[in-house]
Write an enzyme that holds these catalytic residues in place. Structure first.
Site, PDB file in Angstrom:
ATOM      1  N   ARG A 118       0.816  -1.236   0.000  1.00  0.00           N
ATOM      2  CA  ARG A 118       0.000   0.000   0.000  1.00  0.00           C
ATOM      3  C   ARG A 118       0.842   1.275   0.000  1.00  0.00           C
ATOM      4  NH1 ARG A 118      -2.955  -3.028   3.863  1.00  0.00           N
ATOM      5  NH2 ARG A 118      -4.651  -4.148   2.848  1.00  0.00           N
ATOM      6  N   LYS A 140       1.767  10.933 -11.503  1.00  0.00           N
ATOM      7  CA  LYS A 140       0.960   9.984 -12.281  1.00  0.00           C
ATOM      8  C   LYS A 140       1.792   8.740 -12.540  1.00  0.00           C
ATOM      9  CE  LYS A 140      -2.376  12.762 -14.825  1.00  0.00           C
ATOM     10  NZ  LYS A 140      -2.811  13.225 -16.160  1.00  0.00           N
ATOM     11  N   GLU A 182       6.869  17.553 -25.391  1.00  0.00           N
ATOM     12  CA  GLU A 182       6.215  17.910 -24.120  1.00  0.00           C
ATOM     13  C   GLU A 182       6.653  19.302 -23.652  1.00  0.00           C
ATOM     14  OE1 GLU A 182       3.815  16.099 -22.904  1.00  0.00           O
ATOM     15  OE2 GLU A 182       4.211  13.948 -23.129  1.00  0.00           O
ATOM     16  N   LYS A 224       4.770  22.698 -14.774  1.00  0.00           N
ATOM     17  CA  LYS A 224       4.092  21.479 -14.337  1.00  0.00           C
ATOM     18  C   LYS A 224       3.835  21.522 -12.835  1.00  0.00           C
ATOM     19  CE  LYS A 224       3.254  16.740 -14.729  1.00  0.00           C
ATOM     20  NZ  LYS A 224       3.404  15.494 -15.420  1.00  0.00           N
ATOM     21  N   GLU A 234      -6.281  15.953 -10.913  1.00  0.00           N
ATOM     22  CA  GLU A 234      -6.902  16.248 -12.209  1.00  0.00           C
ATOM     23  C   GLU A 234      -8.423  16.359 -12.138  1.00  0.00           C
ATOM     24  OE1 GLU A 234      -4.797  14.592 -15.626  1.00  0.00           O
ATOM     25  OE2 GLU A 234      -6.718  14.339 -16.614  1.00  0.00           O
ATOM     26  N   ARG A 238      -5.534  20.431 -14.404  1.00  0.00           N
ATOM     27  CA  ARG A 238      -4.430  19.533 -14.750  1.00  0.00           C
ATOM     28  C   ARG A 238      -4.670  18.842 -16.095  1.00  0.00           C
ATOM     29  NH1 ARG A 238      -0.805  15.261 -11.177  1.00  0.00           N
ATOM     30  NH2 ARG A 238       0.382  14.537 -12.972  1.00  0.00           N
ATOM     31  N   ASN A 242      -2.807  17.554 -20.867  1.00  0.00           N
ATOM     32  CA  ASN A 242      -3.054  16.490 -21.844  1.00  0.00           C
ATOM     33  C   ASN A 242      -3.275  17.020 -23.249  1.00  0.00           C
ATOM     34  OD1 ASN A 242      -2.914  14.099 -20.289  1.00  0.00           O
ATOM     35  ND2 ASN A 242      -4.789  14.736 -19.268  1.00  0.00           N
ATOM     36  N   HIS A 245      -2.838  14.735 -26.206  1.00  0.00           N
ATOM     37  CA  HIS A 245      -2.711  13.358 -25.726  1.00  0.00           C
ATOM     38  C   HIS A 245      -3.869  12.455 -26.138  1.00  0.00           C
ATOM     39  CE1 HIS A 245       0.587  15.067 -23.530  1.00  0.00           C
ATOM     40  NE2 HIS A 245       0.857  13.953 -22.881  1.00  0.00           N
ATOM     41  N   HIS A 249      -2.680   9.351 -27.793  1.00  0.00           N
ATOM     42  CA  HIS A 249      -2.860   8.012 -27.212  1.00  0.00           C
ATOM     43  C   HIS A 249      -3.534   7.076 -28.215  1.00  0.00           C
ATOM     44  CE1 HIS A 249      -2.534   9.420 -22.716  1.00  0.00           C
ATOM     45  NE2 HIS A 249      -1.381   9.412 -23.352  1.00  0.00           N
ATOM     46  N   HIS A 262       5.962   8.112 -27.633  1.00  0.00           N
ATOM     47  CA  HIS A 262       4.903   8.887 -26.979  1.00  0.00           C
ATOM     48  C   HIS A 262       4.985  10.367 -27.391  1.00  0.00           C
ATOM     49  CE1 HIS A 262       2.127  10.258 -23.895  1.00  0.00           C
ATOM     50  NE2 HIS A 262       3.035  11.122 -23.482  1.00  0.00           N
TER      51      HIS A 262
HETATM   52  P1  NAD Z   1      11.117   5.668 -22.492  1.00  0.00           P
HETATM   53  O1  NAD Z   1      11.038   5.533 -21.045  1.00  0.00           O
HETATM   54  O2  NAD Z   1      10.700   4.521 -23.338  1.00  0.00           O
HETATM   55  O3  NAD Z   1      12.600   6.071 -22.881  1.00  0.00           O
HETATM   56  C1  NAD Z   1      12.928   6.271 -24.233  1.00  0.00           C
HETATM   57  C2  NAD Z   1      14.129   5.409 -24.667  1.00  0.00           C
HETATM   58  O4  NAD Z   1      15.321   6.044 -24.218  1.00  0.00           O
HETATM   59  C3  NAD Z   1      14.147   4.008 -24.099  1.00  0.00           C
HETATM   60  O5  NAD Z   1      14.660   3.138 -25.064  1.00  0.00           O
HETATM   61  C4  NAD Z   1      15.110   4.116 -22.930  1.00  0.00           C
HETATM   62  O6  NAD Z   1      15.704   2.917 -22.588  1.00  0.00           O
HETATM   63  C5  NAD Z   1      16.105   5.089 -23.489  1.00  0.00           C
HETATM   64  N1  NAD Z   1      16.845   5.883 -22.522  1.00  0.00           N
HETATM   65  C6  NAD Z   1      16.410   6.413 -21.384  1.00  0.00           C
HETATM   66  N2  NAD Z   1      17.336   7.223 -20.848  1.00  0.00           N
HETATM   67  C7  NAD Z   1      18.398   7.165 -21.665  1.00  0.00           C
HETATM   68  C8  NAD Z   1      19.674   7.784 -21.662  1.00  0.00           C
HETATM   69  N3  NAD Z   1      20.014   8.682 -20.744  1.00  0.00           N
HETATM   70  N4  NAD Z   1      20.550   7.479 -22.643  1.00  0.00           N
HETATM   71  C9  NAD Z   1      20.185   6.603 -23.635  1.00  0.00           C
HETATM   72  N5  NAD Z   1      18.987   6.019 -23.718  1.00  0.00           N
HETATM   73  C10 NAD Z   1      18.104   6.307 -22.734  1.00  0.00           C
HETATM   74  O7  NAD Z   1      10.256   6.922 -23.016  1.00  0.00           O
HETATM   75  P2  NAD Z   1      10.033   8.388 -22.445  1.00  0.00           P
HETATM   76  O8  NAD Z   1       9.828   9.223 -23.643  1.00  0.00           O
HETATM   77  O9  NAD Z   1      11.041   8.779 -21.450  1.00  0.00           O
HETATM   78  O10 NAD Z   1       8.648   8.258 -21.662  1.00  0.00           O
HETATM   79  C11 NAD Z   1       7.465   7.916 -22.328  1.00  0.00           C
HETATM   80  C12 NAD Z   1       6.510   7.322 -21.328  1.00  0.00           C
HETATM   81  O11 NAD Z   1       6.213   8.280 -20.333  1.00  0.00           O
HETATM   82  C13 NAD Z   1       5.188   6.878 -21.924  1.00  0.00           C
HETATM   83  O12 NAD Z   1       4.856   5.612 -21.450  1.00  0.00           O
HETATM   84  C14 NAD Z   1       4.204   7.907 -21.403  1.00  0.00           C
HETATM   85  O13 NAD Z   1       2.920   7.394 -21.248  1.00  0.00           O
HETATM   86  C15 NAD Z   1       4.811   8.275 -20.091  1.00  0.00           C
HETATM   87  N6  NAD Z   1       4.435   9.615 -19.615  1.00  0.00           N
HETATM   88  C16 NAD Z   1       3.997   9.712 -18.347  1.00  0.00           C
HETATM   89  C17 NAD Z   1       3.684  10.946 -17.833  1.00  0.00           C
HETATM   90  C18 NAD Z   1       3.277  11.078 -16.399  1.00  0.00           C
HETATM   91  O14 NAD Z   1       2.832  12.144 -16.007  1.00  0.00           O
HETATM   92  N7  NAD Z   1       3.442  10.060 -15.597  1.00  0.00           N
HETATM   93  C19 NAD Z   1       3.823  12.088 -18.622  1.00  0.00           C
HETATM   94  C20 NAD Z   1       4.280  11.946 -19.916  1.00  0.00           C
HETATM   95  C21 NAD Z   1       4.593  10.695 -20.410  1.00  0.00           C
HETATM   96  N1  GLY Z   2       1.389  14.373 -18.297  1.00  0.00           N
HETATM   97  C1  GLY Z   2       0.129  14.822 -17.870  1.00  0.00           C
HETATM   98  C2  GLY Z   2       0.022  15.010 -16.399  1.00  0.00           C
HETATM   99  O1  GLY Z   2       0.962  14.774 -15.672  1.00  0.00           O
HETATM  100  O2  GLY Z   2      -1.008  15.366 -15.913  1.00  0.00           O
END
Ligand code: NAD
Ligand code: GLY
Length: 374
Positions: A118, A140, A182, A224, A234, A238, A242, A245, A249, A262
């Site tokens: 938890r 998130k 972003e 942010k 949200e 918030r 998106n 998005h 998505h 993404h």
């Molecule tokens: P990712 O985590 O897949 O990373 C992108 C690629 O870069 C991967 O292959 C990873 O292994 C590689 N990588 C990471 N750091 C590296 C580095 N320093 N050097 C070399 N390679 C590296 O993708 P992302 O773009 O970081 O994140 C996308 C994800 O984030 C999606 O799943 C999306 O839904 C999520 N997201 C979440 C939120 C949130 O608020 N929680 C907001 C935006 C996006």
């Molecule tokens: N990436 C959208 C949020 O964090 O609300």
């Protein structure tokens, strides 16, 4: 080092932004209260940065969980392997989970931290631009379901975010651009001066100019943090984060997770939102042109993929988290720098906007070469 604060009362936490922070033992240790630590990373990032993290935790009991790399692994099955390690190593409630990687690792490790016993402590160490400007901040956490992106998750804030800009040196160009999507988003939704700064400085960002990157990360995180502090769960503004998005998505899920990054899907989604805003008479062609030009300048796609039909778009968009009582609310633009959340549109207007988005290059971007396949 720049320090920002996410102001959430007793759950407030710092965001540290700077060069070579992974060498700062004191910085990390002050956010690791107990003896046990689980570092969650993936097979790409771990060989690059895991040793540095382990060196900062030499007096702790550390375990690691190295996941396969890719959005296609952001699911319940992979998540379960994190629980396997937590339980297999009998890690207790005072454990700190460290998410070392991009948004995929941050979201999955975050959800594991939210749900294991938890809730255990969480520290985010984002290593992509996207995760440094967005996903590591705000709490998130989620995994994907085949029928919808990020559909299973929780709000769960970390104890700290440590964004070491030096880690961006190893990031592939395509991933850097995905992160810039972003960054552009913050300018579009609520920060016109930042949008203008991006118009002037996009080349520097693409060349990885340290000062420009730090500025972009700081302004993005500041935006942010303000939005999250005002509306953590949200229930209102918030949702503006998106922008692009809902369309994006649909692209990610429709083409298969991992086909488009993404950030790429969000980039095209923001162009689609701009087109729709123009069709509703809210912004003029010049504003659409500015939006798509900046996105194209960042080497990001600006038009909808032809292999996703309008029917598929509509179907996939209908499982968005912004659907309320069966009505899909969209984030659209009233101006560059001013987004709103709205259901004030007709189904036909949405269909027309999607239709136009396939041909956006032809309509308004005739001075730019269309983006190639991604
Ligand atoms: P990712 O985590 O897949 O990373 C992108 C690629 O870069 C991967 O292959 C990873 O292994 C590689 N990588 C990471 N750091 C590296 C580095 N320093 N050097 C070399 N390679 C590296 O993708 P992302 O773009 O970081 O994140 C996308 C994800 O984030 C999606 O799943 C999306 O839904 C999520 N997201 C979440 C939120 C949130 O608020 N929680 C907001 C935006 C996006
Ligand atoms: N990436 C959208 C949020 O964090 O609300």
């Amino acid at each position: 080092m720049i320090t920002l604060n996410v102001d959430l009362g007793e759950r407030s936490y710092p965001i540290y932004i700077g060069d070579n922070l992974l060498g700062d033992k004191k910085l990390l240790q002050q956010h690791v209260p107990g003896r046990n630590v689980l570092i969650v990373s993936n097979e790409t990032v771990a060989p690059l940065y895991l040793e540095q993290i382990l060196a900062m935790l030499e007096d702790k009991h550390t375990e690691t969980c190295i996941l396969p790399d890719g959005e296609e692994f952001k699911n319940l099955e992979t998540l379960n392997t994190i629980y396997d390690v937590l339980l297999g190593r009998k890690l207790d409630r005072n454990t700190t989970i460290i998410a070392l990687g991009g948004g995929v690792i941050g979201d999955m490790a975050g959800f594991a931290a939210a749900s294991y016993q938890r809730g255990v402590h969480l520290v985010q160490i984002p290593t992509t631009l996207l995760s440094q400007v967005d996903s590591s901040v705000g709490g998130k956490t989620a995994v994907n379901h085949p029928l919808g992106k990020n559909m299973i998750g929780a709000f769960y804030q970390p104890k700290a975010v440590i964004a070491d800009t030096a880690t961006l040196n190893t990031l592939p160009d395509r991933e850097l651009s995905a992160g810039i999507a972003e960054v552009i988003k913050y300018g579009l939704i609520r920060d016109l001066p930042f949008f203008e700064w991006l118009e002037q400085n996009m080349d520097k960002l693409l060349q990885r100019d340290t000062q420009a990157l730090e500025h972009a990360i700081e302004v993005s995180c500041r935006n942010k943090a303000e939005v999250v502090a005002a509306d953590e769960k949200e229930s209102g503004q918030r949702a503006l984060l998106n922008l692009g998005h809902t369309f994006g998505h649909a692209i990610e899920a429709g083409l298969g997770y991992g086909q488009w990054l993404h950030g790429e899907a969000v980039a095209t989604g923001m162009c689609m939102a701009a087109i729709m805003s123009q069709q509703l008479g809210w912004i003029n062609t010049e504003a659409v042109k500015r939006t798509t030009s900046l996105i194209a300048q960042a080497n990001l796609p600006i038009h909808a993929p032809n292999d996703l039909s309008i029917e598929q778009f509509i179907d996939l968009m209908s499982v968005d988290k912004k659907v309320m009582d069966g009505v899909l609310r969209l984030v659209l633009l009233k101006a560059v720098g001013h987004a709103v959340i709205t259901d004030d549109y007709t189904p036909d207007q949405l269909i027309t906007a999607i239709q136009c988005s396939y041909a956006i290059c032809v309509i308004i971007m005739d001075h730019l070469a269309p983006y190639g396949s991604v």
